[in-house]
Every structure is written in structure tokens, then in C-alpha cells.
Scaffold this motif. Structure first.
Motif, PDB file in Angstrom:
ATOM      1  N   ASP A  58      71.134  46.185  -3.419  1.00 51.07           N
ATOM      2  CA  ASP A  58      72.492  46.439  -2.949  1.00 51.07           C
ATOM      3  C   ASP A  58      73.092  47.697  -3.583  1.00 51.07           C
ATOM      4  OD1 ASP A  58      74.280  45.363  -0.995  1.00 51.07           O
ATOM      5  OD2 ASP A  58      75.689  44.963  -2.630  1.00 51.07           O
ATOM      6  N   PHE A  61      71.901  50.287  -1.453  1.00 54.69           N
ATOM      7  CA  PHE A  61      72.616  50.193  -0.186  1.00 54.69           C
ATOM      8  C   PHE A  61      74.012  50.823  -0.295  1.00 54.69           C
ATOM      9  CE2 PHE A  61      75.785  48.094   2.447  1.00 54.69           C
ATOM     10  CZ  PHE A  61      75.234  48.232   3.718  1.00 54.69           C
ATOM     11  N   LEU A  62      74.714  50.491  -1.377  1.00 58.32           N
ATOM     12  CA  LEU A  62      76.092  50.976  -1.511  1.00 58.32           C
ATOM     13  C   LEU A  62      76.169  52.496  -1.668  1.00 58.32           C
ATOM     14  CD1 LEU A  62      77.825  48.175  -3.637  1.00 58.32           C
ATOM     15  CD2 LEU A  62      78.079  48.632  -1.197  1.00 58.32           C
ATOM     16  N   CYS A 149      79.654  44.986   7.641  1.00 54.54           N
ATOM     17  CA  CYS A 149      79.525  45.005   6.175  1.00 54.54           C
ATOM     18  C   CYS A 149      80.779  44.423   5.537  1.00 54.54           C
ATOM     19  CB  CYS A 149      79.365  46.418   5.619  1.00 54.54           C
ATOM     20  SG  CYS A 149      78.094  47.412   6.363  1.00 54.54           S
ATOM     21  N   TYR A 153      81.045  40.179   4.478  1.00 52.19           N
ATOM     22  CA  TYR A 153      81.131  39.910   3.033  1.00 52.19           C
ATOM     23  C   TYR A 153      82.443  39.211   2.677  1.00 52.19           C
ATOM     24  CZ  TYR A 153      76.766  41.661   1.217  1.00 52.19           C
ATOM     25  OH  TYR A 153      75.440  41.798   0.897  1.00 52.19           O
ATOM     26  N   TYR A 179      84.161  39.734  -3.633  1.00 52.95           N
ATOM     27  CA  TYR A 179      84.179  39.765  -2.165  1.00 52.95           C
ATOM     28  C   TYR A 179      85.189  38.809  -1.543  1.00 52.95           C
ATOM     29  CZ  TYR A 179      80.478  43.132  -2.439  1.00 52.95           C
ATOM     30  OH  TYR A 179      79.778  44.275  -2.703  1.00 52.95           O
ATOM     31  N   GLU A 221      72.596  42.670   8.450  1.00 58.12           N
ATOM     32  CA  GLU A 221      73.260  41.909   7.378  1.00 58.12           C
ATOM     33  C   GLU A 221      72.526  40.589   7.148  1.00 58.12           C
ATOM     34  OE1 GLU A 221      75.643  42.568   5.175  1.00 58.12           O
ATOM     35  OE2 GLU A 221      75.909  44.601   5.925  1.00 58.12           O
ATOM     36  N   PHE A 224      69.308  41.288   5.445  1.00 58.13           N
ATOM     37  CA  PHE A 224      69.477  41.692   4.042  1.00 58.13           C
ATOM     38  C   PHE A 224      69.458  40.464   3.125  1.00 58.13           C
ATOM     39  CE2 PHE A 224      71.182  43.961   0.374  1.00 58.13           C
ATOM     40  CZ  PHE A 224      70.775  45.265   0.574  1.00 58.13           C
TER      41      PHE A 224
HETATM   42  C1  LIG Z   1      74.134  44.712   2.467  1.00 64.69           C
HETATM   43  C2  LIG Z   1      75.588  44.758   2.168  1.00 64.69           C
HETATM   44  N1  LIG Z   1      76.446  44.670   3.190  1.00 64.69           N
HETATM   45  C3  LIG Z   1      77.762  44.711   2.947  1.00 64.69           C
HETATM   46  C4  LIG Z   1      78.253  44.842   1.665  1.00 64.69           C
HETATM   47  C5  LIG Z   1      79.706  44.845   1.393  1.00 64.69           C
HETATM   48  O1  LIG Z   1      80.259  45.919   1.896  1.00 64.69           O
HETATM   49  C6  LIG Z   1      77.325  44.959   0.628  1.00 64.69           C
HETATM   50  N2  LIG Z   1      77.723  45.095  -0.653  1.00 64.69           N
HETATM   51  N3  LIG Z   1      76.010  44.902   0.909  1.00 64.69           N
END
Ligand SMILES: Cc1ncc(CO)c(N)n1
Ligand SMILES: Cc1ncsc1CCO
Length: 235
Positions: A58, A61-62, A149, A153, A179, A221, A224
Motif C-alpha cells: 500500500d 500504491f499511495l 479508492c 476505504y 479510514y 480494490e 488488492f
Molecule cells: C489499494 C488502496 N486503495 C485505496 C486506499 C485509500 O485511498 C488505499 N490506501 N489503498
């Protein structure tokens, strides 16, 4: 072009575009809440190896999501929007610097070490999906690509917090509180507002493209969570 041409607003009962997009993949949204990774994250039984895998992926990803927000600033001349996208750039980096590095410390990893691991296949596919739209897409397309995203979350965060209120020693408490926070809700709310505002100006073909983009991001998502549950590897 005539300024007397107003967008079609007669059918006030019609759900907003953001609601129509979500409705289009309702079962997949529900399935995220039931995914074993999500359930275990919420009740604290998720093995730390899975969480570590997830948080490292993550962080990567971010970084890419940050770049997506940065591209968004180039697709509008509205200062409020430019400012908000700039704030998202900063806040995404701050979530990483704070939440991720705190978890990294717990695993004995430095921020530098955290970025040396390679992206797992799903992450490697999801992030170019966002960045391609960020670079060649329109602003509504970009907003649609990133909406799952922020929205998923926030929903997952609230759902888990409501299902099992985390004890002070819950291993993933910081994640859940990040979140499920009102600050994070406002990210999704703002993106939905901006997208819905533009909806009346889109033709059927443009809207169909948004459904496709939203579904693809929603699928990624789901994938993931699944990637982190299976600790997905390259062959
Ligand atoms: C995979 C993923 N999607 C969304 C978020 C939150 O924006 C995150 N931290 N990670
Ligand atoms: C969408 C998103 N995910 C983690 S941070 C962020 C936006 C800024 O808070």
C-alpha cells in the motif's frame, strides 16, 4: 454555442451519477466487506505477515495515488479544485509518512527499506490503470478512477469499526481509525460532489466510459485485498 443551453435537470428523482456508478457494482462492494482479509483486519485476527505484506504494497500504491492527484491539478483551472488536489497530494504523503512508517517501525523496516520491495502483480496492474487515466483522461474520468479508492476505504473503515469496536490493543486500530475518520470521509464526499457537478454535461458515451472505469477500479480494490490475503507472488 448558446448559453441558453442548460443541462438536463428535469428528472430530479434520478439518482446522482456517483450513486449510479456505485449501484452498477453493488455486489462487488458487498463482497469486499465479506472478503476474509477485510473481516480479519476488522476483528484483529489477520496474521501480521499478511498485514505487513499489505502495508508495504500500500505504501507503493499511495506513491502512485499521490501522482494521480498531482496530475489532477493540471486538469482544472478552478483554484478551489487545484487547492483541494494539492491538499490530497500532501495528505496522501502524510498518511504514508505517519501511518505506514509507524507500522514499518513495528516490523523493523526503515522508510527506505519499505520502498525497495517490488510491487506485487495486482498492484503493478492497478497503479498504471490510475496513472494512464490521470495522464490521458479527462477530469471526470480521473475523478471516477480514484473514487472507489476513497469511497471503499471509508465504507470499509466505518463498517469494521461498527461491527467490532476496536479494543485499545487491537493490532490494526490505527489503520481502522485512519479510514473511519470524518477527514477521510470528506475525501470521497468531495470527489463525488465534483463528479456529480459535471455529470449533466456528459453524453451517454462519456458516461458509459465512466461506468467502465469505476468498475475497473472497484475490481482492483477487491483484488488488492485478495492480493494481500494470498500474499500474491510473481511466478
Ligand atoms: C489499494 C488502496 N486503495 C485505496 C486506499 C485509500 O485511498 C488505499 N490506501 N489503498
Ligand atoms: C485517498 C487517500 N488515501 C490515503 S490518503 C488519501 C487522500 C488524502 O487524505
Amino acid at each position: 454555442m448558446s448559453f441558453e443551453t442548460h443541462p438536463y435537470t428535469a428528472d430530479m428523482a434520478r439518482p446522482r451519477l456517483s450513486e449510479r456508478l456505485r449501484e452498477g457494482c453493488r455486489s462487488l462492494w458487498q463482497r469486499q466487506m465479506e472478503h476474509p482479509f477485510v473481516v480479519a483486519l476488522g476483528n484483529g485476527t489477520l496474521p501480521s505477515a499478511n498485514f505487513q505484506f499489505y502495508i508495504l504494497q500500500d505504501a507503493l500504491f499511495l506513491d502512485e495515488l499521490t501522482k494521480t492527484f498531482a496530475y489532477a491539478t493540471t486538469k482544472t483551472t478552478n483554484h478551489e479544485e487545484m487547492e483541494q488536489f494539492g491538499t490530497f497530494v500532501l495528505n496522501t504523503l502524510l498518511v504514508e509518512a505517519d501511518l505506514h512508517h509507524r507500522y514499518g517501525e513495528r516490523f523493523g523496516l526503515s522508510p527506505a527499506e519499505m520502498t525497495t520491495i517490488p510491487m506485487a502483480p495486482t498492484n503493478y496492474a492497478y497503479t498504471p490503470h490510475l496513472l494512464t487515466i490521470a495522464t490521458v483522461g479527462t477530469l471526470p474520468e480521473l475523478l471516477t478512477a480514484i473514487l472507489p479508492c476513497a469511497w471503499i476505504y471509508a465504507e470499509v473503515g466505518h463498517h469494521l469499526l461498527d461491527t467490532v469496536p476496536p479494543a485499545p490493543d487491537h493490532p490494526y486500530r490505527d489503520w481502522l481509525l485512519t479510514y473511519a475518520s470524518p477527514d477521510f470521509d470528506s475525501v470521497g464526499t468531495w470527489i463525488r460532489e465534483r463528479l456529480d457537478q459535471r455529470a449533466p454535461f456528459l453524453n451517454a458515451q462519456e458516461e458509459a466510459r465512466l461506468h467502465e472505469i469505476f468498475l475497473t477500479s472497484t475490481r482492483y480494490e477487491w483484488l488488492f485485498w485478495d492480493m494481500a490475503w494470498k500474499m500474491e507472488e510473481w511466478p
